[in-house]
Design an enzyme around this catalytic site. Structure first.
Site, mmCIF file in Angstrom:
data_model
loop_
_atom_site.group_PDB
_atom_site.id
_atom_site.type_symbol
_atom_site.label_atom_id
_atom_site.label_comp_id
_atom_site.label_asym_id
_atom_site.label_seq_id
_atom_site.Cartn_x
_atom_site.Cartn_y
_atom_site.Cartn_z
ATOM 1 N N CYS A 1 0.830 -1.200 0.000
ATOM 2 C CA CYS A 1 0.000 0.000 0.000
ATOM 3 C C CYS A 1 0.867 1.254 0.000
ATOM 4 C CB CYS A 1 -0.927 -0.003 1.216
ATOM 5 S SG CYS A 1 -2.090 1.383 1.264
ATOM 6 N N CYS B 1 -6.257 -4.724 6.581
ATOM 7 C CA CYS B 1 -7.384 -3.796 6.631
ATOM 8 C C CYS B 1 -8.545 -4.214 5.760
ATOM 9 C CB CYS B 1 -6.929 -2.385 6.279
ATOM 10 S SG CYS B 1 -6.561 -2.128 4.522
#
Length: 358
Positions: free
Chosen positions: A103, A195
């Site tokens: 990410c 997440c």
């Protein structure tokens, strides 16, 4: 010098205080929350993640308290392609990815940073616990929260437009500062796990994407000791959840030693068989020019993992890392981050390992 700063605000306490510090330093700060799912409720609920509707609202409230403009940017398509799909594909290939690192590489410091620069911003500010000065990336002073490992994949060009205001502070002090600043997220729990996996069940998430693919679990000599429903659900060094029907002859626990997606086989064995002395890492990212030959340094092989003394030898698009002492649970797909003390030298992706001779 006053900079135009884009503050990435996840909705947590760290990014809120980072934005507040950047504004207090006199920079022209704009807050932005990245919408990473086209259906936020399909990811996490409550305060465990960083991409829910609740997180977006928390980020907006923090921006209001700080007194900065705030926007939500839709990066869901990029996140799904570059992080979620990459996560699935890596496990399918028998490797163990780190989605937080991916990410940072693909979203925060590529998609987000590229858009920020195109709009005339000078830097992207995040709540990472790391220090950055004159192009040198160092560990954060809070050893338990240090995030230099997941930032080491960033290039020098990306770091030249990055700002990490929290690197010189402990997490406890950040929470206290958030309370003093009147930020409602001061006591918000940290995010955990992956997440985008709502219930924390990685095996179930992968099964939903890849389906079931039964295959054998074998000992080092090839003896079948159990069956799995998908080799992608395992990682090197794993002990729990192996579903082995036959106990080891010596009665000791078995660990995952190897995953072969070609034969759909998971190989298990004793803990000592996990010992690795040599690592071949691929696609290195150097934060400064590496030495021409072998050099001594330290290497970290997983986030918040042990640091090992080693010798690193650059070789084009690979790095050969020889450990002073064996390490265990070294999984292909993870990052090998090289340090000189607290300074990050560079990173590369673990491709292959060599075990300690018997």
């Amino acid at each position: 010098m006053t900079l135009r700063v884009l503050a990435a605000m996840s909705g947590g306490v760290d990014s809120a205080v980072a934005a507040a510090r950047a504004a207090a330093a006199g920079h022209e700060v704009t807050g932005v929350h990245m919408a990473l799912s086209s259906n936020p409720q399909s990811y996490r609920t409550g305060a465990r993640g960083c991409c829910t509707l609740e997180d977006s609202r928390d980020a907006r409230r923090a921006a209001d308290v700080i007194g900065i403009p705030f926007y939500v940017w839709d990066l869901a398509e990029r996140f799904d392609r570059d992080v979620v799909q990459d996560f699935v594909e890596e496990y399918a290939a028998g490797r163990t990815p780190n989605p937080c690192l991916r990410c940072n590489e693909k979203i925060k410091f590529t998609a987000l940073l590229d858009r920020a620069l195109a709009l005339g911003f000078d830097a992207v500010c995040t709540g990472h616990y790391a220090r950055l000065a004159d192009g040198v990336l160092r560990r954060g002073v809070d050893e338990g929260k240090d995030q230099s490992y997941v930032l080491a994949v960033c290039t020098p060009e990306q770091l030249a437009h990055a700002m990490f205001p929290l690197g010189d502070t402990t997490k406890a002090d950040i929470r206290a500062e958030a309370e003093r600043r009147g930020l409602q997220v001061a006591d918000k729990p940290d995010s955990h796990d992956v997440c985008f996996i709502a219930d924390g069940d990685t095996r179930g998430f992968l099964a939903g994407r890849l389906g079931t693919a039964p295959g054998p679990i074998v000992d080092e000599d090839g003896t079948e000791v159990g069956e799995h429903e998908g080799a992608y659900a395992y990682t090197v060094g794993q002990r729990k959840g192996l579903r082995i029907g036959r106990p080891a002859a010596d009665g000791r626990p078995r660990y995952v030693l190897d995953i072969s997606p070609v034969t759909n086989t998971v190989t298990v064995g004793p803990r000592e068989a996990l010992d690795v002395r040599e690592i071949i890492a691929e696609r290195p990212v150097w934060l400064s020019a590496p030495p021409a030959g072998p050099f001594g340094c330290q290497v970290q092989l997983r986030a918040h993992g042990e640091v090992h003394d080693c010798t690193a030898e650059p070789d084009g698009d690979r790095v050969r890392i020889t450990l002073a002492r064996p390490a265990q649970g070294v999984a292909p797909g993870q990052a090998a981050v090289l340090y000189e003390g607290d300074r990050v030298l560079g990173s590369a992706t673990i491709g292959d390992t060599a075990r300690v001779p018997a």
